[in-house]
Design an enzyme around this catalytic site. Sequence first.
Site, PDB file in Angstrom:
ATOM      1  N   SER A 116      -2.753   4.443 -14.063  1.00  0.00           N
ATOM      2  CA  SER A 116      -3.741   4.152 -15.135  1.00  0.00           C
ATOM      3  C   SER A 116      -4.180   2.691 -15.248  1.00  0.00           C
ATOM      4  O   SER A 116      -4.981   2.379 -16.125  1.00  0.00           O
ATOM      5  CB  SER A 116      -3.243   4.625 -16.517  1.00  0.00           C
ATOM      6  OG  SER A 116      -3.357   6.015 -16.639  1.00  0.00           O
ATOM      7  N   ASP A 146       0.861  -1.184   0.000  1.00  0.00           N
ATOM      8  CA  ASP A 146       0.000   0.000   0.000  1.00  0.00           C
ATOM      9  C   ASP A 146       0.898   1.234   0.000  1.00  0.00           C
ATOM     10  O   ASP A 146       1.673   1.438   0.944  1.00  0.00           O
ATOM     11  CB  ASP A 146      -0.859  -0.062   1.279  1.00  0.00           C
ATOM     12  CG  ASP A 146      -1.725   1.152   1.469  1.00  0.00           C
ATOM     13  OD1 ASP A 146      -1.647   2.102   0.663  1.00  0.00           O
ATOM     14  OD2 ASP A 146      -2.488   1.149   2.451  1.00  0.00           O
ATOM     15  N   ILE A 147       0.784   2.058  -1.015  1.00  0.00           N
ATOM     16  CA  ILE A 147       1.709   3.196  -1.175  1.00  0.00           C
ATOM     17  C   ILE A 147       1.535   4.240  -0.068  1.00  0.00           C
ATOM     18  O   ILE A 147       2.463   4.999   0.218  1.00  0.00           O
ATOM     19  CB  ILE A 147       1.542   3.827  -2.579  1.00  0.00           C
ATOM     20  CG1 ILE A 147       2.814   4.557  -3.008  1.00  0.00           C
ATOM     21  CG2 ILE A 147       0.316   4.723  -2.663  1.00  0.00           C
ATOM     22  CD1 ILE A 147       2.853   4.902  -4.474  1.00  0.00           C
ATOM     23  N   ASN A 165      -6.864  12.325 -11.069  1.00  0.00           N
ATOM     24  CA  ASN A 165      -7.625  12.696 -12.268  1.00  0.00           C
ATOM     25  C   ASN A 165      -7.365  14.181 -12.530  1.00  0.00           C
ATOM     26  O   ASN A 165      -6.690  14.843 -11.750  1.00  0.00           O
ATOM     27  CB  ASN A 165      -9.122  12.389 -12.097  1.00  0.00           C
ATOM     28  CG  ASN A 165      -9.709  13.097 -10.903  1.00  0.00           C
ATOM     29  OD1 ASN A 165      -9.595  14.316 -10.788  1.00  0.00           O
ATOM     30  ND2 ASN A 165     -10.305  12.352  -9.995  1.00  0.00           N
ATOM     31  N   ASP A 179      -5.893   7.220  -5.403  1.00  0.00           N
ATOM     32  CA  ASP A 179      -6.135   8.655  -5.155  1.00  0.00           C
ATOM     33  C   ASP A 179      -6.943   8.828  -3.858  1.00  0.00           C
ATOM     34  O   ASP A 179      -6.556   9.611  -2.963  1.00  0.00           O
ATOM     35  CB  ASP A 179      -6.909   9.203  -6.373  1.00  0.00           C
ATOM     36  CG  ASP A 179      -6.984  10.715  -6.418  1.00  0.00           C
ATOM     37  OD1 ASP A 179      -6.342  11.370  -5.585  1.00  0.00           O
ATOM     38  OD2 ASP A 179      -7.698  11.236  -7.303  1.00  0.00           O
TER      39      ASP A 179
HETATM   40  N1  AR6 Z   1      -1.356   1.582  -3.010  1.00  0.00           N
HETATM   41  C1  AR6 Z   1      -0.804   1.260  -4.197  1.00  0.00           C
HETATM   42  N2  AR6 Z   1      -1.534   0.998  -5.297  1.00  0.00           N
HETATM   43  C2  AR6 Z   1      -2.872   1.069  -5.196  1.00  0.00           C
HETATM   44  C3  AR6 Z   1      -3.539   1.396  -3.972  1.00  0.00           C
HETATM   45  C4  AR6 Z   1      -2.727   1.665  -2.845  1.00  0.00           C
HETATM   46  N3  AR6 Z   1      -3.231   2.004  -1.681  1.00  0.00           N
HETATM   47  N4  AR6 Z   1      -4.880   1.371  -4.225  1.00  0.00           N
HETATM   48  C5  AR6 Z   1      -5.052   1.019  -5.509  1.00  0.00           C
HETATM   49  N5  AR6 Z   1      -3.841   0.829  -6.089  1.00  0.00           N
HETATM   50  P1  AR6 Z   1      -6.488   3.536  -9.811  1.00  0.00           P
HETATM   51  P2  AR6 Z   1      -6.044   4.918 -12.384  1.00  0.00           P
HETATM   52  C6  AR6 Z   1      -3.509   0.444  -7.479  1.00  0.00           C
HETATM   53  O1  AR6 Z   1      -7.843   3.116 -10.237  1.00  0.00           O
HETATM   54  O2  AR6 Z   1      -6.277   3.668 -13.144  1.00  0.00           O
HETATM   55  C7  AR6 Z   1      -9.235   7.502  -9.271  1.00  0.00           C
HETATM   56  O3  AR6 Z   1     -10.598   7.580  -8.972  1.00  0.00           O
HETATM   57  C8  AR6 Z   1      -4.562  -0.310  -8.276  1.00  0.00           C
HETATM   58  O4  AR6 Z   1      -4.507  -1.700  -7.980  1.00  0.00           O
HETATM   59  O5  AR6 Z   1      -6.298   4.031  -8.427  1.00  0.00           O
HETATM   60  O6  AR6 Z   1      -4.869   5.781 -12.753  1.00  0.00           O
HETATM   61  C9  AR6 Z   1      -8.666   8.844  -9.740  1.00  0.00           C
HETATM   62  O7  AR6 Z   1      -9.285   9.934  -9.068  1.00  0.00           O
HETATM   63  C10 AR6 Z   1      -4.101  -0.017  -9.704  1.00  0.00           C
HETATM   64  O8  AR6 Z   1      -3.148  -0.986 -10.130  1.00  0.00           O
HETATM   65  O9  AR6 Z   1      -5.918   4.728 -10.791  1.00  0.00           O
HETATM   66  C11 AR6 Z   1      -8.977   8.840 -11.195  1.00  0.00           C
HETATM   67  O10 AR6 Z   1     -10.294   9.267 -11.459  1.00  0.00           O
HETATM   68  C12 AR6 Z   1      -3.385   1.331  -9.602  1.00  0.00           C
HETATM   69  O11 AR6 Z   1      -3.288   1.627  -8.205  1.00  0.00           O
HETATM   70  C13 AR6 Z   1      -8.824   7.397 -11.592  1.00  0.00           C
HETATM   71  O12 AR6 Z   1      -9.085   6.626 -10.397  1.00  0.00           O
HETATM   72  C14 AR6 Z   1      -4.106   2.454 -10.288  1.00  0.00           C
HETATM   73  O13 AR6 Z   1      -5.517   2.309 -10.102  1.00  0.00           O
HETATM   74  C15 AR6 Z   1      -7.413   7.083 -12.038  1.00  0.00           C
HETATM   75  O14 AR6 Z   1      -7.372   5.769 -12.517  1.00  0.00           O
END
Ligand code: AR6
Length: 180
Positions: A123, A16-17, A30, A40
């Site tokens: 993404s 978890d980052i 976003n 996010d």
């Molecule tokens: N630590 C590390 N990685 C994570 C965590 C965490 N705590 N939580 C999720 N991931 P996403 P996107 C991973 O959907 O595709 C948001 O609503 C997850 O498994 O978070 O860039 C923004 O506001 C995935 O591999 O981001 C935008 O609207 C990666 O993070 C939109 O989502 C990215 O998933 C951006 O979409």
Amino acid sequence: MLRKDIFSCITIKKGDITTETSDAIVNAANTSLLGGGGVDGAIHKAAGPGLLEECRKFNGCRPGEARITAGYNLKAKFVIHTPGPIYKDGKSSEPEILRSSYWNSLMLVKENNLKSVSFPAISTGVYRYPKDAAAEIAIETAVSFIEKEEYPVDISFILFDNDNYEIYIKTLEDKKNELH
Ligand code: AR6
């Protein structure tokens, strides 16, 4: 021969980052920069309301660009926010935009004289970028930053899901074999 990248290092970790202790963590944001779901949402929740307040001053951010704020309640001192591309068909500049997200984030690390940064797999969640192709771009951009910028930095990729973790390990191994 002394290698240029001798003081830099790329690490791949599962986790978890929001708990990372690097100088900066990167947020897959976003274009509003006002929070959302996924990583996010997790970063804003862990950082507290000061992060949203500071993000308001930017009036948004274009895909592939990056902005830096303080880390507030996070262990990381800074957060770098970058909206990655929303994946459509792979022919709508998605690779270039994803590369820019990584590159511009790393340039902010350099400009702010930071020594370590942690990235999520930008993404590859809600924005549906294919994980293999996204990992190639992430690692390739990190390696090319280390080679071209000659700035010593520890770059970590923090993968939340098993798929991404395994893909990153394989992609980095392949890259190492290519370089040697
Ligand atoms: N630590 C590390 N990685 C994570 C965590 C965490 N705590 N939580 C999720 N991931 P996403 P996107 C991973 O959907 O595709 C948001 O609503 C997850 O498994 O978070 O860039 C923004 O506001 C995935 O591999 O981001 C935008 O609207 C990666 O993070 C939109 O989502 C990215 O998933 C951006 O979409």
